[in-house]
Design a protein around this motif. Sequence first.
Motif, PDB file in Angstrom:
ATOM      1  N   ALA A 265      51.968  34.623  25.928  1.00  0.00           N
ATOM      2  CA  ALA A 265      50.976  34.298  24.899  1.00  0.00           C
ATOM      3  C   ALA A 265      49.703  35.120  25.067  1.00  0.00           C
ATOM      4  CB  ALA A 265      50.649  32.814  24.966  1.00  0.00           C
ATOM      5  N   ASP A 266      49.074  35.400  23.957  1.00  0.00           N
ATOM      6  CA  ASP A 266      47.793  36.095  23.936  1.00  0.00           C
ATOM      7  C   ASP A 266      46.703  35.019  23.983  1.00  0.00           C
ATOM      8  OD1 ASP A 266      45.385  37.277  23.166  1.00  0.00           O
ATOM      9  OD2 ASP A 266      46.317  38.547  21.653  1.00  0.00           O
ATOM     10  N   GLU A 267      45.988  34.952  25.099  1.00  0.00           N
ATOM     11  CA  GLU A 267      44.977  33.905  25.285  1.00  0.00           C
ATOM     12  C   GLU A 267      43.917  33.924  24.191  1.00  0.00           C
ATOM     13  OE1 GLU A 267      41.203  32.778  28.014  1.00  0.00           O
ATOM     14  OE2 GLU A 267      42.870  33.711  29.070  1.00  0.00           O
ATOM     15  N   ALA A 268      43.431  35.101  23.821  1.00  0.00           N
ATOM     16  CA  ALA A 268      42.384  35.193  22.806  1.00  0.00           C
ATOM     17  C   ALA A 268      42.883  34.653  21.463  1.00  0.00           C
ATOM     18  CB  ALA A 268      41.908  36.634  22.666  1.00  0.00           C
ATOM     19  N   HIS A 269      44.121  34.978  21.117  1.00  0.00           N
ATOM     20  CA  HIS A 269      44.704  34.499  19.859  1.00  0.00           C
ATOM     21  C   HIS A 269      44.866  32.983  19.886  1.00  0.00           C
ATOM     22  CE1 HIS A 269      48.235  34.092  16.982  1.00  0.00           C
ATOM     23  NE2 HIS A 269      47.216  34.471  16.239  1.00  0.00           N
TER      24      HIS A 269
ATOM     25  N   LEU B 220      43.042  27.344  18.502  1.00  0.00           N
ATOM     26  CA  LEU B 220      42.559  26.044  18.968  1.00  0.00           C
ATOM     27  C   LEU B 220      41.150  25.771  18.448  1.00  0.00           C
ATOM     28  CD1 LEU B 220      43.851  26.238  22.642  1.00  0.00           C
ATOM     29  CD2 LEU B 220      44.623  24.601  20.914  1.00  0.00           C
ATOM     30  N   THR B 221      40.291  26.774  18.508  1.00  0.00           N
ATOM     31  CA  THR B 221      38.920  26.615  18.042  1.00  0.00           C
ATOM     32  C   THR B 221      38.897  26.300  16.554  1.00  0.00           C
ATOM     33  OG1 THR B 221      38.083  28.080  19.767  1.00  0.00           O
ATOM     34  CG2 THR B 221      36.657  27.739  17.854  1.00  0.00           C
ATOM     35  N   GLU B 222      39.661  27.059  15.762  1.00  0.00           N
ATOM     36  CA  GLU B 222      39.697  26.816  14.319  1.00  0.00           C
ATOM     37  C   GLU B 222      40.226  25.419  14.003  1.00  0.00           C
ATOM     38  OE1 GLU B 222      41.855  29.929  12.337  1.00  0.00           O
ATOM     39  OE2 GLU B 222      40.390  31.445  12.922  1.00  0.00           O
ATOM     40  N   ALA B 223      41.217  24.969  14.757  1.00  0.00           N
ATOM     41  CA  ALA B 223      41.822  23.661  14.487  1.00  0.00           C
ATOM     42  C   ALA B 223      40.885  22.508  14.833  1.00  0.00           C
ATOM     43  CB  ALA B 223      43.124  23.524  15.266  1.00  0.00           C
ATOM     44  N   PHE B 224      40.132  22.657  15.906  1.00  0.00           N
ATOM     45  CA  PHE B 224      39.321  21.541  16.395  1.00  0.00           C
ATOM     46  C   PHE B 224      37.836  21.638  16.062  1.00  0.00           C
ATOM     47  CE2 PHE B 224      42.950  21.500  19.429  1.00  0.00           C
ATOM     48  CZ  PHE B 224      43.415  20.227  19.123  1.00  0.00           C
ATOM     49  N   GLU B 225      37.379  22.741  15.479  1.00  0.00           N
ATOM     50  CA  GLU B 225      35.941  22.927  15.277  1.00  0.00           C
ATOM     51  C   GLU B 225      35.318  21.963  14.265  1.00  0.00           C
ATOM     52  OE1 GLU B 225      35.245  26.939  14.081  1.00  0.00           O
ATOM     53  OE2 GLU B 225      36.508  26.780  12.312  1.00  0.00           O
ATOM     54  N   ASP B 226      36.107  21.407  13.367  1.00  0.00           N
ATOM     55  CA  ASP B 226      35.546  20.518  12.355  1.00  0.00           C
ATOM     56  C   ASP B 226      35.516  19.048  12.774  1.00  0.00           C
ATOM     57  OD1 ASP B 226      34.975  22.600  10.626  1.00  0.00           O
ATOM     58  OD2 ASP B 226      36.916  22.477   9.617  1.00  0.00           O
ATOM     59  N   ALA B 227      35.912  18.783  14.013  1.00  0.00           N
ATOM     60  CA  ALA B 227      35.830  17.405  14.512  1.00  0.00           C
ATOM     61  C   ALA B 227      34.365  16.991  14.560  1.00  0.00           C
ATOM     62  CB  ALA B 227      36.458  17.302  15.900  1.00  0.00           C
TER      63      ALA B 227
ATOM     64  N   LEU C 229      42.128  14.184  15.877  1.00  0.00           N
ATOM     65  CA  LEU C 229      43.227  14.257  14.906  1.00  0.00           C
ATOM     66  C   LEU C 229      42.789  14.457  13.457  1.00  0.00           C
ATOM     67  CD1 LEU C 229      45.887  11.726  16.208  1.00  0.00           C
ATOM     68  CD2 LEU C 229      46.038  14.210  16.127  1.00  0.00           C
ATOM     69  N   PRO C 230      41.747  13.771  12.974  1.00  0.00           N
ATOM     70  CA  PRO C 230      41.360  13.976  11.574  1.00  0.00           C
ATOM     71  C   PRO C 230      40.946  15.413  11.248  1.00  0.00           C
ATOM     72  CG  PRO C 230      40.345  11.987  12.433  1.00  0.00           C
ATOM     73  CD  PRO C 230      40.967  12.707  13.595  1.00  0.00           C
ATOM     74  N   ALA C 231      40.525  16.174  12.227  1.00  0.00           N
ATOM     75  CA  ALA C 231      40.079  17.548  12.002  1.00  0.00           C
ATOM     76  C   ALA C 231      41.249  18.524  11.871  1.00  0.00           C
ATOM     77  CB  ALA C 231      39.175  18.005  13.148  1.00  0.00           C
ATOM     78  N   LEU C 232      42.424  18.141  12.346  1.00  0.00           N
ATOM     79  CA  LEU C 232      43.557  19.061  12.392  1.00  0.00           C
ATOM     80  C   LEU C 232      44.134  19.311  11.002  1.00  0.00           C
ATOM     81  CD1 LEU C 232      45.302  17.667  15.560  1.00  0.00           C
ATOM     82  CD2 LEU C 232      43.960  19.762  15.358  1.00  0.00           C
TER      83      LEU C 232
ATOM     84  N   PHE D 209      37.314  14.152  28.577  1.00  0.00           N
ATOM     85  CA  PHE D 209      36.376  13.614  27.595  1.00  0.00           C
ATOM     86  C   PHE D 209      35.230  12.882  28.273  1.00  0.00           C
ATOM     87  CE2 PHE D 209      40.209  14.350  25.261  1.00  0.00           C
ATOM     88  CZ  PHE D 209      39.752  14.814  24.050  1.00  0.00           C
ATOM     89  N   PRO D 210      34.082  12.840  27.623  1.00  0.00           N
ATOM     90  CA  PRO D 210      33.742  13.287  26.265  1.00  0.00           C
ATOM     91  C   PRO D 210      33.419  14.785  26.216  1.00  0.00           C
ATOM     92  CG  PRO D 210      31.834  12.254  27.251  1.00  0.00           C
ATOM     93  CD  PRO D 210      32.967  12.145  28.259  1.00  0.00           C
ATOM     94  N   TYR D 211      33.491  15.334  25.004  1.00  0.00           N
ATOM     95  CA  TYR D 211      33.125  16.727  24.754  1.00  0.00           C
ATOM     96  C   TYR D 211      32.023  16.764  23.709  1.00  0.00           C
ATOM     97  CZ  TYR D 211      37.104  18.395  27.388  1.00  0.00           C
ATOM     98  OH  TYR D 211      37.994  18.653  28.395  1.00  0.00           O
ATOM     99  N   ASP D 212      31.039  17.616  23.961  1.00  0.00           N
ATOM    100  CA  ASP D 212      29.922  17.768  23.023  1.00  0.00           C
ATOM    101  C   ASP D 212      30.161  18.871  22.011  1.00  0.00           C
ATOM    102  OD1 ASP D 212      28.380  15.722  24.136  1.00  0.00           O
ATOM    103  OD2 ASP D 212      27.580  17.066  25.676  1.00  0.00           O
ATOM    104  N   ASP D 213      31.135  19.766  22.295  1.00  0.00           N
ATOM    105  CA  ASP D 213      31.381  20.891  21.399  1.00  0.00           C
ATOM    106  C   ASP D 213      32.809  21.403  21.565  1.00  0.00           C
ATOM    107  OD1 ASP D 213      31.447  22.981  23.577  1.00  0.00           O
ATOM    108  OD2 ASP D 213      29.392  22.268  23.812  1.00  0.00           O
ATOM    109  N   VAL D 214      33.246  22.149  20.575  1.00  0.00           N
ATOM    110  CA  VAL D 214      34.624  22.650  20.564  1.00  0.00           C
ATOM    111  C   VAL D 214      34.870  23.653  21.696  1.00  0.00           C
ATOM    112  CG1 VAL D 214      34.198  24.534  18.902  1.00  0.00           C
ATOM    113  CG2 VAL D 214      36.481  23.482  19.060  1.00  0.00           C
ATOM    114  N   GLU D 215      33.874  24.451  22.037  1.00  0.00           N
ATOM    115  CA  GLU D 215      34.068  25.489  23.044  1.00  0.00           C
ATOM    116  C   GLU D 215      34.450  24.907  24.401  1.00  0.00           C
ATOM    117  OE1 GLU D 215      31.289  25.387  21.082  1.00  0.00           O
ATOM    118  OE2 GLU D 215      31.691  27.096  19.768  1.00  0.00           O
TER     119      GLU D 215
END
Length: 86
Positions: free
Chosen positions: A2-6, A11-18, A29-32, A61-67
């Motif tokens: 796997a390409d880590e950057a890809h 992952l960032t795109e999928a979870f960034e709207d949480a 889950l609602p962000a996915l 957890f908890p997480y304050d940001d997607v990064e």
Amino acid sequence: MADEAHLREQLTEAFEDADYPVSGPMELLPALPNGPGTRFESGEFSMTVMELNAKTSGGDFPYDDVESFVDDIIEELQEQGELEAA
């Protein structure tokens, strides 16, 4: 392999709207885009979010940001040999 950057980008795109901060995986889950069937793929790597949650601890957890969430998931995948360390 796997390409880590890809994978990190997916992952960032999928979870960034949480709604951060998040205190557990169910809050993500609602962000996915495809809910629990959301799939992450890169090279020979392919996992749904549910498989990813089962394969890893699911995060510290908890997480304050997607990064920070994505950093932990990538690190766990590397430790388990699913990804090569960059």
